[in-house]
Design a protein around this motif. Structure first.
Motif, PDB file in Angstrom:
ATOM      1  N   LEU A   1      13.168   5.914 -34.337  1.00 47.11           N
ATOM      2  CA  LEU A   1      14.052   6.902 -33.743  1.00 47.11           C
ATOM      3  C   LEU A   1      13.197   7.896 -32.973  1.00 47.11           C
ATOM      4  CD1 LEU A   1      16.998   7.868 -33.544  1.00 47.11           C
ATOM      5  CD2 LEU A   1      16.585   9.256 -35.588  1.00 47.11           C
ATOM      6  N   ALA A   2      13.456   8.017 -31.670  1.00 50.33           N
ATOM      7  CA  ALA A   2      12.621   8.858 -30.818  1.00 50.33           C
ATOM      8  C   ALA A   2      13.455   9.485 -29.718  1.00 50.33           C
ATOM      9  CB  ALA A   2      11.487   8.036 -30.211  1.00 50.33           C
ATOM     10  N   ARG A   3      12.882  10.504 -29.083  1.00 51.45           N
ATOM     11  CA  ARG A   3      13.509  11.116 -27.909  1.00 51.45           C
ATOM     12  C   ARG A   3      12.413  11.564 -26.962  1.00 51.45           C
ATOM     13  NH1 ARG A   3      15.709  16.470 -31.113  1.00 51.45           N
ATOM     14  NH2 ARG A   3      13.663  17.422 -31.552  1.00 51.45           N
TER      15      ARG A   3
ATOM     16  N   LEU B   1      14.731   5.357 -23.733  1.00 51.65           N
ATOM     17  CA  LEU B   1      13.551   4.845 -24.423  1.00 51.65           C
ATOM     18  C   LEU B   1      13.922   4.199 -25.754  1.00 51.65           C
ATOM     19  CD1 LEU B   1      10.440   4.685 -24.867  1.00 51.65           C
ATOM     20  CD2 LEU B   1      10.600   6.983 -25.869  1.00 51.65           C
ATOM     21  N   ARG B   2      13.381   2.976 -25.950  1.00 51.43           N
ATOM     22  CA  ARG B   2      13.512   2.276 -27.230  1.00 51.43           C
ATOM     23  C   ARG B   2      12.117   1.947 -27.742  1.00 51.43           C
ATOM     24  NH1 ARG B   2      17.228  -2.717 -25.822  1.00 51.43           N
ATOM     25  NH2 ARG B   2      16.325  -2.429 -23.744  1.00 51.43           N
ATOM     26  N   LEU B   3      11.904   2.135 -29.044  1.00 50.46           N
ATOM     27  CA  LEU B   3      10.595   1.933 -29.654  1.00 50.46           C
ATOM     28  C   LEU B   3      10.704   1.110 -30.929  1.00 50.46           C
ATOM     29  CD1 LEU B   3       9.120   5.529 -29.270  1.00 50.46           C
ATOM     30  CD2 LEU B   3       8.099   3.482 -28.285  1.00 50.46           C
ATOM     31  N   TRP B   4       9.676   0.294 -31.170  1.00 50.27           N
ATOM     32  CA  TRP B   4       9.562  -0.472 -32.415  1.00 50.27           C
ATOM     33  C   TRP B   4       8.113  -0.403 -32.886  1.00 50.27           C
ATOM     34  CZ3 TRP B   4      11.973  -1.992 -28.012  1.00 50.27           C
ATOM     35  CH2 TRP B   4      13.340  -2.322 -28.080  1.00 50.27           C
ATOM     36  N   TRP B   5       7.911  -0.686 -34.182  1.00 52.42           N
ATOM     37  CA  TRP B   5       6.540  -0.731 -34.681  1.00 52.42           C
ATOM     38  C   TRP B   5       6.424  -1.716 -35.829  1.00 52.42           C
ATOM     39  CZ3 TRP B   5       3.602   1.180 -39.049  1.00 52.42           C
ATOM     40  CH2 TRP B   5       4.385   1.560 -40.157  1.00 52.42           C
ATOM     41  N   GLN B   6       5.178  -2.086 -36.120  1.00 52.89           N
ATOM     42  CA  GLN B   6       4.875  -2.846 -37.322  1.00 52.89           C
ATOM     43  C   GLN B   6       3.457  -2.532 -37.765  1.00 52.89           C
ATOM     44  OE1 GLN B   6       3.603  -7.133 -37.043  1.00 52.89           O
ATOM     45  NE2 GLN B   6       4.918  -7.093 -35.212  1.00 52.89           N
ATOM     46  N   PRO B   7       3.217  -2.480 -39.081  1.00 58.81           N
ATOM     47  CA  PRO B   7       1.851  -2.327 -39.574  1.00 58.81           C
ATOM     48  C   PRO B   7       1.188  -3.686 -39.686  1.00 58.81           C
ATOM     49  CG  PRO B   7       3.387  -2.277 -41.407  1.00 58.81           C
ATOM     50  CD  PRO B   7       4.211  -2.466 -40.169  1.00 58.81           C
ATOM     51  N   ARG B   8      -0.133  -3.706 -39.571  1.00 60.18           N
ATOM     52  CA  ARG B   8      -0.891  -4.938 -39.757  1.00 60.18           C
ATOM     53  C   ARG B   8      -2.205  -4.540 -40.432  1.00 60.18           C
ATOM     54  NH1 ARG B   8      -0.626  -9.909 -37.253  1.00 60.18           N
ATOM     55  NH2 ARG B   8       1.516  -9.291 -36.854  1.00 60.18           N
TER      56      ARG B   8
ATOM     57  N   LEU C   1       5.708  -1.039 -29.667  1.00 58.67           N
ATOM     58  CA  LEU C   1       6.255  -1.607 -28.439  1.00 58.67           C
ATOM     59  C   LEU C   1       7.352  -0.690 -27.925  1.00 58.67           C
ATOM     60  CD1 LEU C   1       6.362  -4.118 -26.491  1.00 58.67           C
ATOM     61  CD2 LEU C   1       8.201  -4.969 -27.947  1.00 58.67           C
ATOM     62  N   ALA C   2       7.294  -0.362 -26.638  1.00 55.51           N
ATOM     63  CA  ALA C   2       8.290   0.490 -26.003  1.00 55.51           C
ATOM     64  C   ALA C   2       9.015  -0.291 -24.922  1.00 55.51           C
ATOM     65  CB  ALA C   2       7.631   1.725 -25.394  1.00 55.51           C
ATOM     66  N   ALA C   3      10.294   0.027 -24.712  1.00 55.25           N
ATOM     67  CA  ALA C   3      11.087  -0.591 -23.651  1.00 55.25           C
ATOM     68  C   ALA C   3      11.877   0.496 -22.933  1.00 55.25           C
ATOM     69  CB  ALA C   3      12.033  -1.644 -24.214  1.00 55.25           C
ATOM     70  N   LEU C   4      11.913   0.399 -21.608  1.00 58.01           N
ATOM     71  CA  LEU C   4      12.653   1.351 -20.776  1.00 58.01           C
ATOM     72  C   LEU C   4      13.479   0.582 -19.761  1.00 58.01           C
ATOM     73  CD1 LEU C   4       9.839   3.915 -20.027  1.00 58.01           C
ATOM     74  CD2 LEU C   4      11.941   4.426 -21.253  1.00 58.01           C
TER      75      LEU C   4
END
Length: 249
Positions: free
Chosen positions: A195-197, A206-213, A220-223
């Motif tokens: 959740l971002a702004r 703006l859409r954002l995702w993440w994962q730990p490794r 990853l961001a998408a616009l």
């Protein structure tokens, strides 16, 4: 519902003795650019990022072109793009590298624009990141246990980097104008929405995702574009130095 857009991604580790294999995949122009770099660390990171991008594209493009036929160049503002046998590839390419890992993502459609980032969530106190975190993000960090604080701060930084790459403006903008609103527990090998702004022009959707490794953070961001996003791991053979995982729709 609109058809989902697929963004392929690939995470590659540096393998001992692999330098010659990576060098063999460069075009003459890329070899010249690499040779002009003065510092070994910069050379190693650049080569690892290029190798990840080339292997990603070879795995998803029709005909599986040879690595030397795929040439990675940069727009004037710094964003990478690819040419295959001299023809500019449509879509959006993003590259990141950090601490012995290279990460690349590619979306063949003209929209959305994507940006990907990779960070090493060091155990040391990342207080220097306070200069890039918003007051709200800093408040979240202070409320977290020490073990989770560093990951949250590096996640904030990585998400900002990914978003700025998608915007094609890099660090010319104030990173505090992109703000994560709350931690989202991550799962290995799975992309979790964030959740971002943002107050930056062009970042309203703006859409954002993440994962730990392990100790790494991937974002990853998408616009642009209203379609759902499907992130899928590139189908590259384990023998080529790639960290394998199952595709995640």
């Amino acid at each position: 519902m609109d058809e989902a857009v697929t963004a392929w991604y690939l995470l590659q580790s540096a393998q001992p003795g692999e330098d010659e294999t990576l060098l063999a995949g460069l075009s003459p122009a890329e070899r010249a650019r690499l040779g002009a770099m003065r510092f070994a660390k910069r050379r190693e990171s650049w080569l690892l990022g290029r190798a990840a991008a080339k292997r990603l594209l070879r795995s998803v493009l029709p005909g599986a072109p040879a690595l030397q036929e795929i040439e990675i160049e940069n727009e004037p503002e710094g964003a990478p793009y690819a040419r295959v046998n001299g023809q500019k590839l449509p879509g959006c390419l993003s590259i990141s590298h950090r601490a012995g890992m290279g990460l690349a993502a590619y979306c063949a459609q003209p929209a959305p624009q994507i940006g990907i980032d990779l960070e090493w969530a060091e155990s040391a106190d990342p207080a220097f990141l306070n200069d890039y975190l918003s007051p709200g993000e800093q408040a979240v960090a202070r409320a977290l246990p020490t073990a989770q604080r560093a990951q949250w701060m590096y996640l904030c930084w990585s998400a900002k980097e990914a978003a700025l790459k998608a915007l094609r403006i890099g660090l010319r903008a104030d990173a505090r104008d992109i703000e994560l609103l709350a931690p989202a527990p991550g799962q290995q090998h799975a992309w979790t929405p964030l959740l971002a702004r943002s107050r930056l022009p062009g970042a309203q959707d703006l859409r954002l995702w993440w994962q730990p490794r392990e100790h790494y953070v991937l974002t990853l961001a998408a616009l642009g574009g209203s379609q759902p996003m499907r992130m899928q791991f590139a189908p590259v053979a384990p023998s080529s130095g790639i960290l394998g995982e199952n595709p995640n729709p």
